[in-house]
Design a protein around this motif. Structure first.
Motif, PDB file in Angstrom:
ATOM      1  N   GLU A 100       0.850  -1.195   0.000  1.00 24.05           N
ATOM      2  CA  GLU A 100       0.000   0.000   0.000  1.00 24.05           C
ATOM      3  C   GLU A 100       0.880   1.238   0.000  1.00 24.05           C
ATOM      4  O   GLU A 100       1.944   1.255   0.605  1.00 24.05           O
ATOM      5  N   ASP A 101       0.415   2.284  -0.676  1.00 21.88           N
ATOM      6  CA  ASP A 101       1.099   3.569  -0.591  1.00 21.88           C
ATOM      7  C   ASP A 101       0.730   4.223   0.736  1.00 21.88           C
ATOM      8  O   ASP A 101      -0.427   4.198   1.158  1.00 21.88           O
ATOM      9  N   TRP A 102       1.736   4.790   1.372  1.00 23.07           N
ATOM     10  CA  TRP A 102       1.506   5.498   2.637  1.00 23.07           C
ATOM     11  C   TRP A 102       2.267   6.802   2.562  1.00 23.07           C
ATOM     12  O   TRP A 102       3.491   6.841   2.673  1.00 23.07           O
ATOM     13  N   ASN A 103       1.547   7.881   2.378  1.00 30.79           N
ATOM     14  CA  ASN A 103       2.140   9.192   2.211  1.00 30.79           C
ATOM     15  C   ASN A 103       2.405   9.818   3.578  1.00 30.79           C
ATOM     16  O   ASN A 103       1.490   9.984   4.376  1.00 30.79           O
ATOM     17  N   LEU A 104       3.655  10.162   3.828  1.00 25.48           N
ATOM     18  CA  LEU A 104       4.038  10.749   5.112  1.00 25.48           C
ATOM     19  C   LEU A 104       4.337  12.245   5.008  1.00 25.48           C
ATOM     20  O   LEU A 104       4.942  12.817   5.908  1.00 25.48           O
ATOM     21  N   LYS A 105       3.891  12.884   3.936  1.00 21.49           N
ATOM     22  CA  LYS A 105       4.150  14.321   3.752  1.00 21.49           C
ATOM     23  C   LYS A 105       3.599  15.161   4.901  1.00 21.49           C
ATOM     24  O   LYS A 105       4.124  16.226   5.188  1.00 21.49           O
ATOM     25  N   ALA A 106       2.557  14.689   5.549  1.00 24.02           N
ATOM     26  CA  ALA A 106       1.960  15.443   6.654  1.00 24.02           C
ATOM     27  C   ALA A 106       2.929  15.624   7.822  1.00 24.02           C
ATOM     28  O   ALA A 106       2.717  16.488   8.679  1.00 24.02           O
ATOM     29  N   LEU A 107       4.012  14.833   7.851  1.00 23.91           N
ATOM     30  CA  LEU A 107       5.012  14.982   8.918  1.00 23.91           C
ATOM     31  C   LEU A 107       5.889  16.212   8.697  1.00 23.91           C
ATOM     32  O   LEU A 107       6.612  16.622   9.592  1.00 23.91           O
TER      33      LEU A 107
END
Length: 94
Positions: A48-55
């Motif tokens: 699965e893609d898991w975008n961590l840009k919110a960090l």
């Protein structure tokens, strides 16, 4: 987990170069969730893609696990995951 409406998730925390958290809360990803109304029902066995840009801009990312199957000594569910195809974007301050 399924019998008791259980859940299991991984949390990602971002830290800057001084060791301070970049945001007030982690980015969460449910690996399984049997609670009523949940979109994720089965144990996730697929990539699965898991975008961590919110960090935000991070120097380090720390992962932790939480779940409904926990006791006196902590989580009873094995806490591990596999990561692949990690994309890291760097910026240079001038």
């Amino acid at each position: 987990l399924k019998a008791n409406n259980g859940w299991f998730k991984v949390l990602a925390y971002g830290y800057d170069a001084t060791g301070h958290m970049t945001t007030g809360s982690p980015v969460e990803f449910y690996l399984c969730d049997y609670r009523a109304g949940s979109k994720t029902k089965n144990l996730d066995n697929d990539w699965e893609d898991w975008n961590l840009k919110a960090l935000g801009n991070v120097n380090r990312v720390v992962f932790n696990f939480e779940g409904s199957d926990a006791g006196e000594y902590g989580l009873n569910t094995p806490g591990y995951l596999a990561l692949d195809n990690i994309e890291i974007y760097t910026s240079v301050n001038k």
